[in-house]
Scaffold this active site. Sequence first.
Site, short mmCIF file in Angstrom:
data_model
loop_
_atom_site.label_atom_id
_atom_site.label_comp_id
_atom_site.label_asym_id
_atom_site.label_seq_id
_atom_site.Cartn_x
_atom_site.Cartn_y
_atom_site.Cartn_z
N THR A 134 -74.95 -37.21 -115.06
CA THR A 134 -73.71 -36.62 -114.54
C THR A 134 -72.52 -37.54 -114.81
OG1 THR A 134 -72.60 -36.15 -112.45
CG2 THR A 134 -74.44 -37.63 -112.32
N ASP A 135 -71.32 -36.95 -114.80
CA ASP A 135 -70.11 -37.78 -114.93
C ASP A 135 -69.83 -38.59 -113.65
OD1 ASP A 135 -69.35 -35.66 -113.28
OD2 ASP A 135 -67.57 -35.11 -114.43
N GLU A 136 -70.54 -38.23 -112.56
CA GLU A 136 -70.24 -38.90 -111.28
C GLU A 136 -70.62 -40.38 -111.29
OE1 GLU A 136 -71.16 -36.50 -107.83
OE2 GLU A 136 -70.99 -34.65 -108.98
N TYR A 183 -75.92 -40.11 -104.20
CA TYR A 183 -76.35 -39.30 -105.34
C TYR A 183 -75.99 -39.98 -106.65
CZ TYR A 183 -75.94 -35.74 -109.02
OH TYR A 183 -76.01 -35.07 -110.21
N LYS A 187 -78.35 -41.63 -109.66
CA LYS A 187 -78.31 -41.17 -111.05
C LYS A 187 -77.96 -42.34 -111.98
CE LYS A 187 -78.74 -37.55 -112.58
NZ LYS A 187 -79.96 -36.80 -113.05
P1 NAD Z 1 -80.86 -28.32 -108.98
O1 NAD Z 1 -80.85 -29.02 -107.66
O2 NAD Z 1 -80.42 -26.90 -109.06
O3 NAD Z 1 -82.34 -28.36 -109.59
C1 NAD Z 1 -83.16 -29.49 -109.53
C2 NAD Z 1 -84.59 -29.08 -109.85
O4 NAD Z 1 -85.41 -30.27 -109.80
C3 NAD Z 1 -85.19 -28.11 -108.81
O5 NAD Z 1 -85.86 -27.07 -109.48
C4 NAD Z 1 -86.16 -28.97 -108.02
O6 NAD Z 1 -87.28 -28.24 -107.52
C5 NAD Z 1 -86.59 -30.00 -109.07
N1 NAD Z 1 -87.06 -31.25 -108.45
C6 NAD Z 1 -86.43 -31.96 -107.47
N2 NAD Z 1 -87.19 -33.04 -107.14
C7 NAD Z 1 -88.29 -33.01 -107.94
C8 NAD Z 1 -89.43 -33.85 -108.08
N3 NAD Z 1 -89.59 -34.93 -107.31
N4 NAD Z 1 -90.35 -33.53 -109.01
C9 NAD Z 1 -90.21 -32.43 -109.79
N5 NAD Z 1 -89.17 -31.58 -109.69
C10 NAD Z 1 -88.22 -31.87 -108.77
O7 NAD Z 1 -80.03 -29.25 -109.94
P2 NAD Z 1 -79.09 -28.87 -111.20
O8 NAD Z 1 -77.73 -28.64 -110.70
O9 NAD Z 1 -79.75 -27.86 -112.03
O10 NAD Z 1 -79.08 -30.26 -111.96
C11 NAD Z 1 -80.08 -30.58 -112.94
C12 NAD Z 1 -79.82 -31.96 -113.50
O11 NAD Z 1 -78.53 -32.00 -114.10
C13 NAD Z 1 -79.83 -33.08 -112.45
O12 NAD Z 1 -80.45 -34.19 -113.02
C14 NAD Z 1 -78.36 -33.33 -112.17
O13 NAD Z 1 -78.15 -34.66 -111.78
C15 NAD Z 1 -77.75 -33.05 -113.54
N6 NAD Z 1 -76.34 -32.59 -113.53
C16 NAD Z 1 -75.96 -31.54 -112.75
C17 NAD Z 1 -74.65 -31.10 -112.78
C18 NAD Z 1 -74.19 -29.90 -111.96
O14 NAD Z 1 -72.99 -29.60 -111.94
N7 NAD Z 1 -75.06 -29.17 -111.29
C19 NAD Z 1 -73.71 -31.72 -113.62
C20 NAD Z 1 -74.15 -32.80 -114.42
C21 NAD Z 1 -75.47 -33.20 -114.37
P1 TYD Z 2 -69.96 -29.58 -105.24
O1 TYD Z 2 -70.22 -28.19 -105.75
O2 TYD Z 2 -70.78 -30.07 -104.08
O3 TYD Z 2 -70.06 -30.57 -106.48
P2 TYD Z 2 -69.74 -32.18 -106.58
O4 TYD Z 2 -69.56 -32.73 -105.23
O5 TYD Z 2 -71.00 -32.70 -107.25
O6 TYD Z 2 -68.53 -32.28 -107.45
O7 TYD Z 2 -68.44 -29.68 -104.80
C1 TYD Z 2 -67.37 -29.45 -105.70
C2 TYD Z 2 -66.08 -29.82 -105.01
O8 TYD Z 2 -65.86 -28.91 -103.91
C3 TYD Z 2 -66.11 -31.22 -104.37
O9 TYD Z 2 -64.82 -31.81 -104.51
C4 TYD Z 2 -66.41 -30.95 -102.91
C5 TYD Z 2 -65.76 -29.60 -102.67
N1 TYD Z 2 -66.44 -28.76 -101.65
C6 TYD Z 2 -65.71 -28.21 -100.59
O10 TYD Z 2 -64.48 -28.42 -100.46
N2 TYD Z 2 -66.37 -27.43 -99.67
C7 TYD Z 2 -67.71 -27.17 -99.76
O11 TYD Z 2 -68.27 -26.46 -98.89
C8 TYD Z 2 -68.45 -27.73 -100.87
C9 TYD Z 2 -69.92 -27.48 -101.02
C10 TYD Z 2 -67.76 -28.50 -101.79
#
Ligand code: NAD
Ligand code: TYD
Length: 377
Positions: A134-136, A183, A187
């Site tokens: 992630t970019d975080e 988080y 990561k």
């Molecule tokens: P998500 O929470 O929707 O899905 C995570 C999946 O991992 C779930 O299916 C869960 O069951 C599985 N999981 C969790 N713990 C596990 C374990 N111990 N063993 C096996 N499986 C396990 O997450 P997402 O949003 O799809 O993100 C996927 C990846 O991409 C993550 O690594 C996250 O850090 C990264 N990412 C997400 C975003 C975003 O905006 N959602 C952006 C950049 C990077």
């Molecule tokens: P989120 O979807 O949790 O992603 P991330 O924290 O990984 O960027 O949140 C996106 C943005 O929205 C973040 O600045 C937090 C804000 N947010 C709210 O203001 N209210 C909410 O209920 C949630 C879930 C997020």
Amino acid sequence: MKNILITGGAGFIGSHVVRLFVNKYPDYHIVNLDKLTYAGNLANLKDIEDRPNYTFVRADICDYDEMRRIMEKYEIDGVIHLAAESHVDRSILDPFTFARTNVMGTLSLLQAAKVYWESRPEGYEGKLFYHISTDEVYGALELTHPEGTESPFTTTASSTEHHLAFGTEFFLETTKYNPHSPYSASKASSDHFVRAYHDTYGMPTLVTNCSNNYGPYQFPEKLIPLFVNNIRKRKPLPVYGKGENVRDWLFVEDHARAIDLIFHKGKPAQTYNIGGFNEWKNIDLIRVMIRTVDRLLGNPEGYSDELITYVTDRKGHDMRYAIDSRKLQEELGWEPSLQFEEGIEKTVRWYLDNQDWIDNITSGDYEKYYDNMYGAR
Ligand code: NAD
Ligand code: TYD
């Protein structure tokens, strides 16, 4: 490369990656490994679950012996690792689970891949461990232009009309890691382990750092699906702080396309940042969502504005994320395919049309179903 292990494939982004690979590469065997935590839902993959080139395995990436067994049983050539705990608010309440899965789980998967690949006559030849991050991990950027300003980068043909930047700095592949939340700290730590396996053992690894994703099948604890659902149910929309924080949004299928491209064409040991030059202040994005949902439900304009509820800010809330993805665009020719206005409309429509999917999650029924099928998690 023939046998690909995708971890976290029952989650949001993972399910889009699994679907893309199963459909696009009939000659590959795609093994989806997922623990099915609260965030994993096999309903995300109903359309491809019976395909001959697809196998689902329920397992925990922290279980090293099981990871060893799976690498050998399926003769895995490539790993695309998405399994993780992914929600910042949960990490603030329960950091240990994040360290366990994101750090120890990634390490256990790395070690299992190392031992298996080093036991093969061809060694690391034709193998790849691709870690999705992630970019975080880069920390937070300053909001120097609160009203937004013309982005300093040339827009690509398909990038969004909005295209404002809220500051002068952007995350580059060379930006120093500076995570703030449990988080992002977990990561960042996993990213370091992945690079260490390349530098120490010579394992071919890749890391990509992507901005916030949006689209179908996102768990409704995250901003966009949560708010669409709340607007429809006429529940309050909890805006953290002043709603001034900025996120850089990318449509999930564009992330999946980037993963496909980088998996096949990326150079091992490299890092690529993935983002759409698409910054939005939370409150502006929320107003777009309200307008879109009201229009699609036939409500008068402004009908749901009253649901906006400012609440106590998230602890340590990062102000601004903004990715510079020119390396990926210039070296591998990737660019986002959707304008944001198109992507958000598609996404809102999907959640409104798939209310059963959300209701099933919010009622917790999907968890009971899989626990009955596979045993309690
Ligand atoms: P998500 O929470 O929707 O899905 C995570 C999946 O991992 C779930 O299916 C869960 O069951 C599985 N999981 C969790 N713990 C596990 C374990 N111990 N063993 C096996 N499986 C396990 O997450 P997402 O949003 O799809 O993100 C996927 C990846 O991409 C993550 O690594 C996250 O850090 C990264 N990412 C997400 C975003 C975003 O905006 N959602 C952006 C950049 C990077
Ligand atoms: P989120 O979807 O949790 O992603 P991330 O924290 O990984 O960027 O949140 C996106 C943005 O929205 C973040 O600045 C937090 C804000 N947010 C709210 O203001 N209210 C909410 O209920 C949630 C879930 C997020």
